[in-house]
Design a protein around this motif. Structure first.
Motif, short mmCIF file in Angstrom:
data_model
loop_
_atom_site.label_atom_id
_atom_site.label_comp_id
_atom_site.label_asym_id
_atom_site.label_seq_id
_atom_site.Cartn_x
_atom_site.Cartn_y
_atom_site.Cartn_z
N LEU A 208 41.50 33.93 31.42
CA LEU A 208 40.70 34.68 32.38
C LEU A 208 39.26 34.18 32.38
O LEU A 208 38.68 33.92 33.44
CB LEU A 208 40.73 36.17 32.04
CG LEU A 208 39.68 37.05 32.73
CD1 LEU A 208 39.97 37.20 34.21
CD2 LEU A 208 39.59 38.41 32.06
N SER A 209 38.68 34.03 31.19
CA SER A 209 37.27 33.63 31.08
C SER A 209 37.06 32.22 31.60
O SER A 209 36.06 31.95 32.29
CB SER A 209 36.81 33.74 29.62
OG SER A 209 36.91 35.07 29.18
N HIS B 170 36.08 44.85 26.37
CA HIS B 170 34.62 45.03 26.25
C HIS B 170 33.97 44.58 27.57
O HIS B 170 34.64 44.11 28.49
CB HIS B 170 34.04 44.32 25.03
CG HIS B 170 34.22 42.84 24.98
ND1 HIS B 170 33.70 41.98 25.93
CD2 HIS B 170 34.83 42.04 24.06
CE1 HIS B 170 33.97 40.73 25.61
NE2 HIS B 170 34.69 40.74 24.49
N ALA B 171 32.67 44.75 27.66
CA ALA B 171 31.96 44.50 28.92
C ALA B 171 32.12 43.06 29.40
O ALA B 171 32.21 42.80 30.60
CB ALA B 171 30.48 44.84 28.75
N GLY B 172 32.17 42.10 28.47
CA GLY B 172 32.36 40.70 28.86
C GLY B 172 33.69 40.47 29.55
O GLY B 172 33.77 39.73 30.54
N MET C 69 36.67 39.88 34.74
CA MET C 69 37.62 40.40 35.74
C MET C 69 36.93 40.60 37.08
O MET C 69 37.50 40.27 38.13
CB MET C 69 38.24 41.72 35.25
CG MET C 69 39.25 41.53 34.14
SD MET C 69 40.21 43.02 33.80
CE MET C 69 38.99 44.09 33.11
N LEU C 70 35.71 41.10 37.07
CA LEU C 70 34.96 41.26 38.31
C LEU C 70 34.69 39.90 38.95
O LEU C 70 34.86 39.73 40.16
CB LEU C 70 33.64 42.01 38.05
CG LEU C 70 32.73 42.16 39.27
CD1 LEU C 70 33.41 42.93 40.39
CD2 LEU C 70 31.42 42.83 38.86
N ALA C 71 34.30 38.92 38.14
CA ALA C 71 33.99 37.59 38.68
C ALA C 71 35.20 36.99 39.39
O ALA C 71 35.07 36.49 40.51
CB ALA C 71 33.50 36.67 37.56
N VAL C 72 36.38 37.03 38.75
CA VAL C 72 37.55 36.42 39.40
C VAL C 72 37.98 37.23 40.61
O VAL C 72 38.45 36.67 41.60
CB VAL C 72 38.74 36.18 38.43
CG1 VAL C 72 38.38 35.18 37.35
CG2 VAL C 72 39.28 37.46 37.86
N THR C 73 37.79 38.54 40.56
CA THR C 73 38.12 39.37 41.72
C THR C 73 37.22 39.02 42.90
O THR C 73 37.69 38.90 44.03
CB THR C 73 38.00 40.87 41.36
OG1 THR C 73 38.92 41.16 40.29
CG2 THR C 73 38.34 41.75 42.55
#
Length: 196
Positions: free
Chosen positions: A94-95, A130-132, A137-141
């Protein structure tokens, strides 16, 4: 000429390798051509969670590629596909996808799917977050991916692990318009009450 319907399946090192295996089985039964890449870390998970060999899993796919084969067909946007599912998707994968790091074929193929505006579905397997993780997840969304953790639906009254796996993988294939018989559909509250 009719274009072949192809879907890329990536299996990363997170727990839940059965999700990727089941997707391959469902794709084989649906007539969709599958293109598989298994990360290096996923090989260890495969050995820990199943009695299957890597060759067994490769045998479920129409085509498979080595994790470090950055010249594979699925690493190019000119190779047409419906998109890609990473099942399971580790936080590491994901990262890498969220930050455009394409050090292996799995993340390169995912990056290509995003740049070509095709559908990318990540069956994220991690908890707690955690927040990272949430920022990734927000970035890929925001880039167009869909985060679809394998969350069981209990309205279908699963009796086995297979029931739970089938439902989650069937719902992911729904996102590509691929119908399988793996999902017990919600019939509404009145239908549920009729069964009581």
């Amino acid at each position: 000429m009719k274009q072949t319907r192809r879907l890329i399946v990536g299996i990363s090192g997170a727990s839940g390798v059965v999700y990727g295996i089941r997707l391959l089985e469902l794709l084989r039964d649906s007539g969709i051509e599958s293109h598989l890449v298994v990360s290096r870390a996923a090989r260890a998970t495969l050995a820990a969670e199943t009695s299957l060999t890597l060759a067994d899993v490769h045998g479920l796919a129409d085509h498979y590629y080595a994790a470090d084969d950055l010249g594979a067909a699925i690493s190019s946007g000119s190779f047409p596909t419906m998109g890609m599912v990473v099942a399971p998707c580790s936080v590491r994968s994901l990262s890498e996808i969220a930050h455009g790091v394409t050090s292996q074929l799995l993340t390169r193929a995912a990056d290509v799917v995003l740049k070509e505006r095709r559908r990318l579905v990540l069956m994220l397997r991690e908890t707690p977050l955690h927040a990272g993780h949430i920022r990734s997840m927000l970035a890929v969304t925001e880039m167009g991916a869909i985060i679809a953790p394998p969350v069981p639906a209990f309205y279908s009254r699963p009796q086995t692990i297979d029931d739970i796996v089938n439902h989650s993988t069937g719902r992911v294939l729904d996102l590509f318009g691929i119908e399988t018989m793996a999902v017990k559909r919600w019939g509404g509250m009145s239908a549920a009450l009729d069964e009581v």
